[in-house]
Motif scaffolding. Structure first.
Motif, PDB file in Angstrom:
ATOM      1  N   ARG A  30      14.871   1.641   4.188  1.00 56.04           N
ATOM      2  CA  ARG A  30      15.047   0.404   3.449  1.00 56.04           C
ATOM      3  C   ARG A  30      14.025  -0.616   3.944  1.00 56.04           C
ATOM      4  NH1 ARG A  30      17.424  -2.883   7.145  1.00 56.04           N
ATOM      5  NH2 ARG A  30      18.548  -1.861   8.790  1.00 56.04           N
ATOM      6  N   CYS A  31      13.939  -1.744   3.259  1.00 52.42           N
ATOM      7  CA  CYS A  31      13.049  -2.821   3.702  1.00 52.42           C
ATOM      8  C   CYS A  31      13.559  -3.387   5.031  1.00 52.42           C
ATOM      9  CB  CYS A  31      12.994  -3.930   2.662  1.00 52.42           C
ATOM     10  SG  CYS A  31      12.215  -3.458   1.115  1.00 52.42           S
ATOM     11  N   GLU A  54       3.627  -1.166   1.227  1.00 50.75           N
ATOM     12  CA  GLU A  54       4.607  -0.806   0.205  1.00 50.75           C
ATOM     13  C   GLU A  54       4.803   0.701   0.243  1.00 50.75           C
ATOM     14  OE1 GLU A  54       2.877  -2.047  -3.448  1.00 50.75           O
ATOM     15  OE2 GLU A  54       2.911  -4.151  -2.904  1.00 50.75           O
ATOM     16  N   GLY A  55       5.997   1.144  -0.037  1.00 53.85           N
ATOM     17  CA  GLY A  55       6.250   2.581  -0.009  1.00 53.85           C
ATOM     18  C   GLY A  55       7.438   2.952  -0.869  1.00 53.85           C
ATOM     19  N   ALA A  56       7.881   4.163  -0.687  1.00 58.38           N
ATOM     20  CA  ALA A  56       8.988   4.690  -1.485  1.00 58.38           C
ATOM     21  C   ALA A  56      10.306   3.974  -1.195  1.00 58.38           C
ATOM     22  CB  ALA A  56       9.140   6.183  -1.223  1.00 58.38           C
ATOM     23  N   TYR A  57      10.468   3.463   0.022  1.00 58.14           N
ATOM     24  CA  TYR A  57      11.743   2.868   0.393  1.00 58.14           C
ATOM     25  C   TYR A  57      11.743   1.350   0.364  1.00 58.14           C
ATOM     26  CZ  TYR A  57      12.632   7.593   1.766  1.00 58.14           C
ATOM     27  OH  TYR A  57      12.780   8.946   1.756  1.00 58.14           O
ATOM     28  N   CYS A  58      10.571   0.749   0.230  1.00 55.84           N
ATOM     29  CA  CYS A  58      10.484  -0.702   0.126  1.00 55.84           C
ATOM     30  C   CYS A  58       9.311  -1.032  -0.784  1.00 55.84           C
ATOM     31  CB  CYS A  58      10.301  -1.338   1.494  1.00 55.84           C
ATOM     32  SG  CYS A  58      10.317  -3.147   1.443  1.00 55.84           S
ATOM     33  N   SER A  59       9.567  -1.809  -1.824  1.00 59.06           N
ATOM     34  CA  SER A  59       8.552  -2.058  -2.843  1.00 59.06           C
ATOM     35  C   SER A  59       7.637  -3.230  -2.513  1.00 59.06           C
ATOM     36  CB  SER A  59       9.221  -2.306  -4.185  1.00 59.06           C
ATOM     37  OG  SER A  59      10.044  -3.460  -4.100  1.00 59.06           O
ATOM     38  N   ARG A  60       7.753  -3.781  -1.300  1.00 59.82           N
ATOM     39  CA  ARG A  60       6.892  -4.904  -0.940  1.00 59.82           C
ATOM     40  C   ARG A  60       6.240  -4.671   0.426  1.00 59.82           C
ATOM     41  NH1 ARG A  60      12.261  -7.048  -0.379  1.00 59.82           N
ATOM     42  NH2 ARG A  60      12.677  -7.433   1.808  1.00 59.82           N
ATOM     43  N   LYS A  61       5.100  -5.311   0.608  1.00 61.17           N
ATOM     44  CA  LYS A  61       4.398  -5.251   1.891  1.00 61.17           C
ATOM     45  C   LYS A  61       5.132  -6.159   2.867  1.00 61.17           C
ATOM     46  CE  LYS A  61       0.496  -7.323   1.830  1.00 61.17           C
ATOM     47  NZ  LYS A  61      -0.902  -7.737   1.691  1.00 61.17           N
TER      48      LYS A  61
END
Length: 94
Positions: A30-31, A54-61
């Motif tokens: 998760r983020c 950003e990645g598969a589990y969190c859509s923000r940097k």
């Protein structure tokens, strides 16, 4: 025969439960940042900066800074002073 199949099912159940308990030991799923800070913090108070893309589990940097006091804070990646510090860090290692 029934005892062998019972043991096989029991072994498979234990294996599946073991995989579900801790699917990724070193990766959060998760983020990390709930709240970000955009107020200026002097770089002399920051000991470490961690960039999480950003990645598969969190859509923000996410940018997590460790202060000299040991406190972890999430910095706003869109804040101008944060982008300047990140650019300086990246230029240092390039």
């Amino acid at each position: 025969m029934a005892a062998e199949s019972f043991l096989t099912v029991l072994l498979l159940a234990a294996l599946v439960l073991g995989l579900l308990v801790d699917p990724c030991e070193n990766q959060e799923l998760r983020c990390q940042c709930i709240q970000t800070y955009s107020d200026f913090i002097s770089p002399r108070y920051i000991t470490k900066v961690q960039l999480i893309p950003e990645g598969a589990y969190c859509s923000r940097k996410e940018i997590i800074a460790t202060l000299k006091s040991g406190k972890l804070i999430c910095l706003d990646p869109e804040a101008e002073w944060v982008m300047t510090i990140i650019k300086k860090i990246m230029d240092r290692y390039n």
